[in-house]
Motif scaffolding. Structure first.
Motif, PDB file in Angstrom:
ATOM      1  N   SER A 117      -2.452  -1.070   0.624  1.00  0.00           N
ATOM      2  CA  SER A 117      -3.622  -0.201   0.521  1.00  0.00           C
ATOM      3  C   SER A 117      -3.363   0.867  -0.528  1.00  0.00           C
ATOM      4  CB  SER A 117      -3.898   0.471   1.866  1.00  0.00           C
ATOM      5  OG  SER A 117      -4.874   1.477   1.714  1.00  0.00           O
ATOM      6  N   PRO A 118      -4.359   1.176  -1.350  1.00  0.00           N
ATOM      7  CA  PRO A 118      -4.185   2.248  -2.340  1.00  0.00           C
ATOM      8  C   PRO A 118      -4.101   3.631  -1.684  1.00  0.00           C
ATOM      9  CG  PRO A 118      -6.432   1.417  -2.399  1.00  0.00           C
ATOM     10  CD  PRO A 118      -5.657   0.523  -1.466  1.00  0.00           C
ATOM     11  N   GLU A 119      -4.410   3.716  -0.394  1.00  0.00           N
ATOM     12  CA  GLU A 119      -4.366   4.989   0.326  1.00  0.00           C
ATOM     13  C   GLU A 119      -2.984   5.315   0.877  1.00  0.00           C
ATOM     14  OE1 GLU A 119      -7.535   5.494   3.120  1.00  0.00           O
ATOM     15  OE2 GLU A 119      -8.914   4.353   1.867  1.00  0.00           O
ATOM     16  N   VAL A 120      -2.034   4.412   0.717  1.00  0.00           N
ATOM     17  CA  VAL A 120      -0.679   4.628   1.235  1.00  0.00           C
ATOM     18  C   VAL A 120       0.133   5.457   0.250  1.00  0.00           C
ATOM     19  CG1 VAL A 120       1.493   3.478   1.838  1.00  0.00           C
ATOM     20  CG2 VAL A 120      -0.672   2.519   2.597  1.00  0.00           C
ATOM     21  N   VAL A 173       9.795   4.367   1.977  1.00  0.00           N
ATOM     22  CA  VAL A 173       9.139   5.144   3.016  1.00  0.00           C
ATOM     23  C   VAL A 173       7.656   5.146   2.695  1.00  0.00           C
ATOM     24  CG1 VAL A 173       8.916   7.429   4.068  1.00  0.00           C
ATOM     25  CG2 VAL A 173      11.168   6.595   3.374  1.00  0.00           C
ATOM     26  N   ILE A 174       6.845   4.810   3.697  1.00  0.00           N
ATOM     27  CA  ILE A 174       5.396   4.789   3.496  1.00  0.00           C
ATOM     28  C   ILE A 174       4.726   5.683   4.532  1.00  0.00           C
ATOM     29  CG2 ILE A 174       5.444   2.472   2.511  1.00  0.00           C
ATOM     30  CD1 ILE A 174       4.178   1.466   5.155  1.00  0.00           C
ATOM     31  N   LEU A 175       3.590   6.205   4.152  1.00  0.00           N
ATOM     32  CA  LEU A 175       2.736   6.940   5.069  1.00  0.00           C
ATOM     33  C   LEU A 175       1.340   6.350   4.916  1.00  0.00           C
ATOM     34  CD1 LEU A 175       2.428   9.187   7.156  1.00  0.00           C
ATOM     35  CD2 LEU A 175       1.865  10.741   5.269  1.00  0.00           C
ATOM     36  N   ALA A 176       0.945   5.585   5.922  1.00  0.00           N
ATOM     37  CA  ALA A 176      -0.349   4.911   5.914  1.00  0.00           C
ATOM     38  C   ALA A 176      -1.386   5.796   6.604  1.00  0.00           C
ATOM     39  CB  ALA A 176      -0.229   3.569   6.637  1.00  0.00           C
ATOM     40  N   PRO A 177      -2.666   5.515   6.392  1.00  0.00           N
ATOM     41  CA  PRO A 177      -3.717   6.342   6.980  1.00  0.00           C
ATOM     42  C   PRO A 177      -3.611   6.538   8.498  1.00  0.00           C
ATOM     43  CG  PRO A 177      -4.667   4.912   5.327  1.00  0.00           C
ATOM     44  CD  PRO A 177      -3.224   4.492   5.494  1.00  0.00           C
ATOM     45  N   ARG A 178      -3.144   5.538   9.233  1.00  0.00           N
ATOM     46  CA  ARG A 178      -3.055   5.667  10.691  1.00  0.00           C
ATOM     47  C   ARG A 178      -1.658   6.017  11.190  1.00  0.00           C
ATOM     48  NH1 ARG A 178      -6.873   1.742  13.987  1.00  0.00           N
ATOM     49  NH2 ARG A 178      -8.490   3.321  13.995  1.00  0.00           N
ATOM     50  N   GLU A 191       1.796  -5.273  11.927  1.00  0.00           N
ATOM     51  CA  GLU A 191       2.063  -3.847  12.114  1.00  0.00           C
ATOM     52  C   GLU A 191       1.472  -3.034  10.962  1.00  0.00           C
ATOM     53  OE1 GLU A 191       5.971  -1.023  12.193  1.00  0.00           O
ATOM     54  OE2 GLU A 191       6.096  -2.898  13.329  1.00  0.00           O
ATOM     55  N   LEU A 192       1.615  -3.536   9.750  1.00  0.00           N
ATOM     56  CA  LEU A 192       1.078  -2.836   8.580  1.00  0.00           C
ATOM     57  C   LEU A 192      -0.450  -2.839   8.575  1.00  0.00           C
ATOM     58  CD1 LEU A 192       3.587  -4.067   5.863  1.00  0.00           C
ATOM     59  CD2 LEU A 192       3.509  -1.802   6.929  1.00  0.00           C
ATOM     60  N   ILE A 193      -1.052  -3.894   9.057  1.00  0.00           N
ATOM     61  CA  ILE A 193      -2.517  -3.950   9.161  1.00  0.00           C
ATOM     62  C   ILE A 193      -2.997  -2.929  10.186  1.00  0.00           C
ATOM     63  CG2 ILE A 193      -4.460  -5.350   9.989  1.00  0.00           C
ATOM     64  CD1 ILE A 193      -3.074  -7.773   8.661  1.00  0.00           C
ATOM     65  N   ALA A 194      -2.289  -2.824  11.309  1.00  0.00           N
ATOM     66  CA  ALA A 194      -2.682  -1.902  12.382  1.00  0.00           C
ATOM     67  C   ALA A 194      -2.682  -0.452  11.915  1.00  0.00           C
ATOM     68  CB  ALA A 194      -1.770  -2.073  13.587  1.00  0.00           C
ATOM     69  N   THR A 195      -1.805  -0.108  10.985  1.00  0.00           N
ATOM     70  CA  THR A 195      -1.737   1.267  10.488  1.00  0.00           C
ATOM     71  C   THR A 195      -2.552   1.451   9.214  1.00  0.00           C
ATOM     72  OG1 THR A 195       0.264   0.868   9.177  1.00  0.00           O
ATOM     73  CG2 THR A 195       0.564   1.593  11.472  1.00  0.00           C
ATOM     74  N   GLU A 196      -3.226   0.404   8.789  1.00  0.00           N
ATOM     75  CA  GLU A 196      -4.028   0.401   7.558  1.00  0.00           C
ATOM     76  C   GLU A 196      -3.182   0.597   6.307  1.00  0.00           C
ATOM     77  OE1 GLU A 196      -7.346   3.071   8.029  1.00  0.00           O
ATOM     78  OE2 GLU A 196      -8.043   2.003   9.795  1.00  0.00           O
ATOM     79  N   ALA A 197      -1.918   0.143   6.381  1.00  0.00           N
ATOM     80  CA  ALA A 197      -1.031   0.198   5.210  1.00  0.00           C
ATOM     81  C   ALA A 197      -1.370  -0.910   4.229  1.00  0.00           C
ATOM     82  CB  ALA A 197       0.427   0.082   5.633  1.00  0.00           C
ATOM     83  N   ILE A 198      -1.972  -1.969   4.725  1.00  0.00           N
ATOM     84  CA  ILE A 198      -2.427  -3.043   3.847  1.00  0.00           C
ATOM     85  C   ILE A 198      -3.884  -3.350   4.134  1.00  0.00           C
ATOM     86  CG2 ILE A 198      -0.169  -4.075   3.456  1.00  0.00           C
ATOM     87  CD1 ILE A 198      -0.739  -6.158   5.494  1.00  0.00           C
ATOM     88  N   VAL A 199      -4.538  -3.875   3.130  1.00  0.00           N
ATOM     89  CA  VAL A 199      -5.948  -4.243   3.259  1.00  0.00           C
ATOM     90  C   VAL A 199      -6.066  -5.762   3.250  1.00  0.00           C
ATOM     91  CG1 VAL A 199      -6.886  -2.112   2.299  1.00  0.00           C
ATOM     92  CG2 VAL A 199      -6.279  -3.973   0.768  1.00  0.00           C
ATOM     93  N   VAL A 200      -7.070  -6.239   3.967  1.00  0.00           N
ATOM     94  CA  VAL A 200      -7.331  -7.670   4.067  1.00  0.00           C
ATOM     95  C   VAL A 200      -8.627  -7.941   3.340  1.00  0.00           C
ATOM     96  CG1 VAL A 200      -7.711  -9.611   5.640  1.00  0.00           C
ATOM     97  CG2 VAL A 200      -6.196  -7.735   6.319  1.00  0.00           C
ATOM     98  N   SER A 201      -8.596  -8.928   2.438  1.00  0.00           N
ATOM     99  CA  SER A 201      -9.793  -9.264   1.677  1.00  0.00           C
ATOM    100  C   SER A 201     -10.449 -10.505   2.269  1.00  0.00           C
ATOM    101  CB  SER A 201      -9.425  -9.509   0.226  1.00  0.00           C
ATOM    102  OG  SER A 201     -10.535  -9.975  -0.497  1.00  0.00           O
TER     103      SER A 201
END
Length: 91
Positions: free
Chosen positions: A11-14, A24-29, A81-91
């Motif tokens: 996700s570009p928001e990470v 180290v990442i910080l995802a929206p959730r 896990e990454l999808i749940a925290t919105e670290a990645i986007v699904v197209s």
């Protein structure tokens, strides 16, 4: 949960920072930053461009000479896990 054929990407928001420790990442959730190391970091790196869970599992199984089924299960856990925290986007 994403299907193995779903197209996914970071996700570009990470917010992320990489170093010898991993990434180290910080995802929206996320409430706190998350450390991705070892194969989880490789999954993250492969998600810098659009891909699928299946393609990532194939790449890592080949890289490590490991059983595809075992790698695919591990990759799926990380990706879910990454999808749940919105670290990645699904197209």
């Amino acid at each position: 949960m994403a299907k193995a054929s779903a197209v996914i990407k970071q996700s570009p928001e990470v917010i992320s920072r990489a170093g010898p420790f991993g990434v180290v990442i910080l995802a929206p959730r996320d409430i706190e930053p998350r450390l991705l190391e070892g194969s989880a970091r490789l999954v993250w790196d492969l998600l810098s461009d659009w891909s699928t869970t299946e393609n990532i599992a194939e790449s890592l199984a080949e890289l490590f000479g490991a059983d595809h089924e075992v790698v695919a299960r591990d990759v799926e856990m990380v990706i879910n896990e990454l999808i749940a925290t919105e670290a990645i986007v699904v197209s």
